[in-house]
Scaffold this motif. Sequence first.
Motif, PDB file in Angstrom:
ATOM      1  N   LYS A 109       0.805  -1.219   0.000  1.00  0.00           N
ATOM      2  CA  LYS A 109       0.000   0.000   0.000  1.00  0.00           C
ATOM      3  C   LYS A 109       0.838   1.269   0.000  1.00  0.00           C
ATOM      4  CE  LYS A 109      -3.846  -2.232   2.182  1.00  0.00           C
ATOM      5  NZ  LYS A 109      -3.738  -3.323   3.071  1.00  0.00           N
ATOM      6  N   ASN A 110       2.108   1.162   0.422  1.00  0.00           N
ATOM      7  CA  ASN A 110       2.907   2.373   0.552  1.00  0.00           C
ATOM      8  C   ASN A 110       3.620   2.770  -0.743  1.00  0.00           C
ATOM      9  OD1 ASN A 110       4.480   0.068   0.817  1.00  0.00           O
ATOM     10  ND2 ASN A 110       6.004   1.062   2.082  1.00  0.00           N
ATOM     11  N   LEU A 111       3.604   1.934  -1.766  1.00  0.00           N
ATOM     12  CA  LEU A 111       4.270   2.241  -3.019  1.00  0.00           C
ATOM     13  C   LEU A 111       3.265   2.205  -4.165  1.00  0.00           C
ATOM     14  CD1 LEU A 111       7.450   0.039  -2.535  1.00  0.00           C
ATOM     15  CD2 LEU A 111       7.271   2.506  -2.254  1.00  0.00           C
ATOM     16  N   GLN A 112       3.046   3.344  -4.787  1.00  0.00           N
ATOM     17  CA  GLN A 112       2.077   3.409  -5.870  1.00  0.00           C
ATOM     18  C   GLN A 112       2.649   2.790  -7.130  1.00  0.00           C
ATOM     19  OE1 GLN A 112      -0.472   6.350  -6.638  1.00  0.00           O
ATOM     20  NE2 GLN A 112      -0.988   6.774  -4.524  1.00  0.00           N
ATOM     21  N   GLY A 113       1.848   2.045  -7.829  1.00  0.00           N
ATOM     22  CA  GLY A 113       2.245   1.469  -9.092  1.00  0.00           C
ATOM     23  C   GLY A 113       3.151   0.251  -8.984  1.00  0.00           C
ATOM     24  N   GLU A 114       3.452  -0.191  -7.785  1.00  0.00           N
ATOM     25  CA  GLU A 114       4.293  -1.369  -7.617  1.00  0.00           C
ATOM     26  C   GLU A 114       3.494  -2.471  -6.947  1.00  0.00           C
ATOM     27  OE1 GLU A 114       8.200  -1.054  -6.034  1.00  0.00           O
ATOM     28  OE2 GLU A 114       8.431   1.002  -6.712  1.00  0.00           O
ATOM     29  N   TYR A 115       3.849  -3.694  -7.261  1.00  0.00           N
ATOM     30  CA  TYR A 115       3.241  -4.841  -6.609  1.00  0.00           C
ATOM     31  C   TYR A 115       4.293  -5.921  -6.478  1.00  0.00           C
ATOM     32  CZ  TYR A 115       2.868  -6.816 -11.278  1.00  0.00           C
ATOM     33  OH  TYR A 115       3.150  -7.294 -12.525  1.00  0.00           O
ATOM     34  N   MET A 116       4.033  -6.861  -5.611  1.00  0.00           N
ATOM     35  CA  MET A 116       4.952  -7.964  -5.409  1.00  0.00           C
ATOM     36  C   MET A 116       4.146  -9.247  -5.324  1.00  0.00           C
ATOM     37  SD  MET A 116       7.908  -8.622  -2.534  1.00  0.00           S
ATOM     38  CE  MET A 116       6.855  -8.396  -1.141  1.00  0.00           C
ATOM     39  N   VAL A 117       4.681 -10.289  -5.925  1.00  0.00           N
ATOM     40  CA  VAL A 117       4.092 -11.615  -5.803  1.00  0.00           C
ATOM     41  C   VAL A 117       5.172 -12.553  -5.282  1.00  0.00           C
ATOM     42  CG1 VAL A 117       2.308 -11.310  -7.555  1.00  0.00           C
ATOM     43  CG2 VAL A 117       4.547 -12.141  -8.234  1.00  0.00           C
ATOM     44  N   VAL A 118       4.767 -13.512  -4.484  1.00  0.00           N
ATOM     45  CA  VAL A 118       5.702 -14.502  -3.952  1.00  0.00           C
ATOM     46  C   VAL A 118       5.074 -15.888  -4.067  1.00  0.00           C
ATOM     47  CG1 VAL A 118       6.779 -12.933  -2.294  1.00  0.00           C
ATOM     48  CG2 VAL A 118       4.870 -14.326  -1.568  1.00  0.00           C
ATOM     49  N   ARG A 119       5.930 -16.868  -4.042  1.00  0.00           N
ATOM     50  CA  ARG A 119       5.469 -18.247  -3.955  1.00  0.00           C
ATOM     51  C   ARG A 119       5.412 -18.586  -2.464  1.00  0.00           C
ATOM     52  NH1 ARG A 119       6.042 -20.570  -9.114  1.00  0.00           N
ATOM     53  NH2 ARG A 119       7.516 -19.441 -10.432  1.00  0.00           N
ATOM     54  N   PRO A 120       4.241 -18.909  -1.932  1.00  0.00           N
ATOM     55  CA  PRO A 120       4.114 -19.170  -0.489  1.00  0.00           C
ATOM     56  C   PRO A 120       5.066 -20.241   0.023  1.00  0.00           C
ATOM     57  CG  PRO A 120       1.960 -19.067  -1.503  1.00  0.00           C
ATOM     58  CD  PRO A 120       2.965 -19.023  -2.615  1.00  0.00           C
ATOM     59  N   SER A 121       5.368 -21.226  -0.794  1.00  0.00           N
ATOM     60  CA  SER A 121       6.258 -22.299  -0.345  1.00  0.00           C
ATOM     61  C   SER A 121       7.695 -21.817  -0.178  1.00  0.00           C
ATOM     62  CB  SER A 121       6.216 -23.463  -1.329  1.00  0.00           C
ATOM     63  OG  SER A 121       6.703 -23.054  -2.599  1.00  0.00           O
ATOM     64  N   ARG A 122       8.023 -20.649  -0.694  1.00  0.00           N
ATOM     65  CA  ARG A 122       9.384 -20.106  -0.604  1.00  0.00           C
ATOM     66  C   ARG A 122       9.558 -19.110   0.532  1.00  0.00           C
ATOM     67  NH1 ARG A 122      10.226 -24.244  -3.119  1.00  0.00           N
ATOM     68  NH2 ARG A 122      10.449 -24.261  -5.356  1.00  0.00           N
ATOM     69  N   VAL A 123       8.509 -18.832   1.291  1.00  0.00           N
ATOM     70  CA  VAL A 123       8.618 -17.955   2.455  1.00  0.00           C
ATOM     71  C   VAL A 123       9.104 -18.812   3.620  1.00  0.00           C
ATOM     72  CG1 VAL A 123       7.389 -16.444   4.059  1.00  0.00           C
ATOM     73  CG2 VAL A 123       6.802 -16.423   1.627  1.00  0.00           C
ATOM     74  N   LEU A 124      10.318 -18.528   4.095  1.00  0.00           N
ATOM     75  CA  LEU A 124      10.913 -19.337   5.147  1.00  0.00           C
ATOM     76  C   LEU A 124      10.633 -18.787   6.538  1.00  0.00           C
ATOM     77  CD1 LEU A 124      14.388 -20.063   3.534  1.00  0.00           C
ATOM     78  CD2 LEU A 124      12.320 -21.457   3.475  1.00  0.00           C
ATOM     79  N   ALA A 125      10.564 -17.463   6.660  1.00  0.00           N
ATOM     80  CA  ALA A 125      10.341 -16.845   7.970  1.00  0.00           C
ATOM     81  C   ALA A 125       9.701 -15.484   7.779  1.00  0.00           C
ATOM     82  CB  ALA A 125      11.657 -16.706   8.728  1.00  0.00           C
ATOM     83  N   ILE A 126       9.005 -15.045   8.811  1.00  0.00           N
ATOM     84  CA  ILE A 126       8.369 -13.729   8.823  1.00  0.00           C
ATOM     85  C   ILE A 126       8.690 -13.066  10.156  1.00  0.00           C
ATOM     86  CG2 ILE A 126       6.183 -12.463   8.804  1.00  0.00           C
ATOM     87  CD1 ILE A 126       5.018 -14.734   7.133  1.00  0.00           C
ATOM     88  N   ARG A 127       9.127 -11.807  10.086  1.00  0.00           N
ATOM     89  CA  ARG A 127       9.358 -11.035  11.308  1.00  0.00           C
ATOM     90  C   ARG A 127       8.475  -9.808  11.243  1.00  0.00           C
ATOM     91  NH1 ARG A 127      13.202  -6.868  13.064  1.00  0.00           N
ATOM     92  NH2 ARG A 127      14.026  -6.888  10.953  1.00  0.00           N
ATOM     93  N   VAL A 128       7.709  -9.566  12.298  1.00  0.00           N
ATOM     94  CA  VAL A 128       6.812  -8.419  12.370  1.00  0.00           C
ATOM     95  C   VAL A 128       7.403  -7.422  13.369  1.00  0.00           C
ATOM     96  CG1 VAL A 128       4.478  -7.639  12.885  1.00  0.00           C
ATOM     97  CG2 VAL A 128       4.828  -9.879  11.833  1.00  0.00           C
ATOM     98  N   GLU A 129       7.615  -6.195  12.894  1.00  0.00           N
ATOM     99  CA  GLU A 129       8.247  -5.159  13.709  1.00  0.00           C
ATOM    100  C   GLU A 129       7.313  -3.959  13.833  1.00  0.00           C
ATOM    101  OE1 GLU A 129      12.101  -2.188  13.360  1.00  0.00           O
ATOM    102  OE2 GLU A 129      11.614  -3.529  11.721  1.00  0.00           O
ATOM    103  N   PRO A 130       6.934  -3.568  15.050  1.00  0.00           N
ATOM    104  CA  PRO A 130       6.119  -2.366  15.205  1.00  0.00           C
ATOM    105  C   PRO A 130       6.970  -1.123  14.929  1.00  0.00           C
ATOM    106  CG  PRO A 130       6.656  -3.275  17.347  1.00  0.00           C
ATOM    107  CD  PRO A 130       7.200  -4.218  16.333  1.00  0.00           C
ATOM    108  N   ILE A 131       6.390  -0.160  14.209  1.00  0.00           N
ATOM    109  CA  ILE A 131       7.067   1.092  13.888  1.00  0.00           C
ATOM    110  C   ILE A 131       6.327   2.221  14.605  1.00  0.00           C
ATOM    111  CG2 ILE A 131       7.747   2.678  12.037  1.00  0.00           C
ATOM    112  CD1 ILE A 131       9.135  -0.023  11.849  1.00  0.00           C
ATOM    113  N   TYR A 132       7.083   3.028  15.335  1.00  0.00           N
ATOM    114  CA  TYR A 132       6.514   4.146  16.085  1.00  0.00           C
ATOM    115  C   TYR A 132       6.992   5.449  15.443  1.00  0.00           C
ATOM    116  CZ  TYR A 132       5.715   0.545  19.581  1.00  0.00           C
ATOM    117  OH  TYR A 132       5.317  -0.592  20.219  1.00  0.00           O
ATOM    118  N   PHE A 133       6.069   6.245  14.934  1.00  0.00           N
ATOM    119  CA  PHE A 133       6.415   7.569  14.403  1.00  0.00           C
ATOM    120  C   PHE A 133       6.354   8.571  15.542  1.00  0.00           C
ATOM    121  CE2 PHE A 133       4.437   5.974  10.299  1.00  0.00           C
ATOM    122  CZ  PHE A 133       5.649   5.580   9.792  1.00  0.00           C
ATOM    123  N   GLY A 134       7.135   9.604  15.447  1.00  0.00           N
ATOM    124  CA  GLY A 134       7.086  10.677  16.440  1.00  0.00           C
ATOM    125  C   GLY A 134       7.807  10.363  17.716  1.00  0.00           C
TER     126      GLY A 134
END
Length: 84
Positions: free
Chosen positions: A53-78
């Motif tokens: 959503k943050n990049l206009q005109g760009e998209y990404m596709v992935v193969r789900p079987s190739r995702v090895l790990a996911i890290r979720v990081e909270p971002i604090y503005f201000g």
Amino acid sequence: MPRTPSEFAVHLMLDGGHREEVRFATIQDFQKWYSSELMPKSASDDFISVPMKNLQGEYMVVRPSRVLAIRVEPIYFGSVDRDF
């Protein structure tokens, strides 16, 4: 009083050593995408769309079987940068 993150950076670690970062406005948005798109097709080699959503005109596709790990990081503005 706990702070509320402004958004969440989701780091996808992919097969082959590639890393990608995608941002979600809320943790619920990430959980919805994860549970409805990624998990049901986790063993599939078919492409799925990753919301960027943050990049206009760009998209990404992935193969789900190739995702090895996911890290979720909270971002604090201000927040105050406290590098001394």
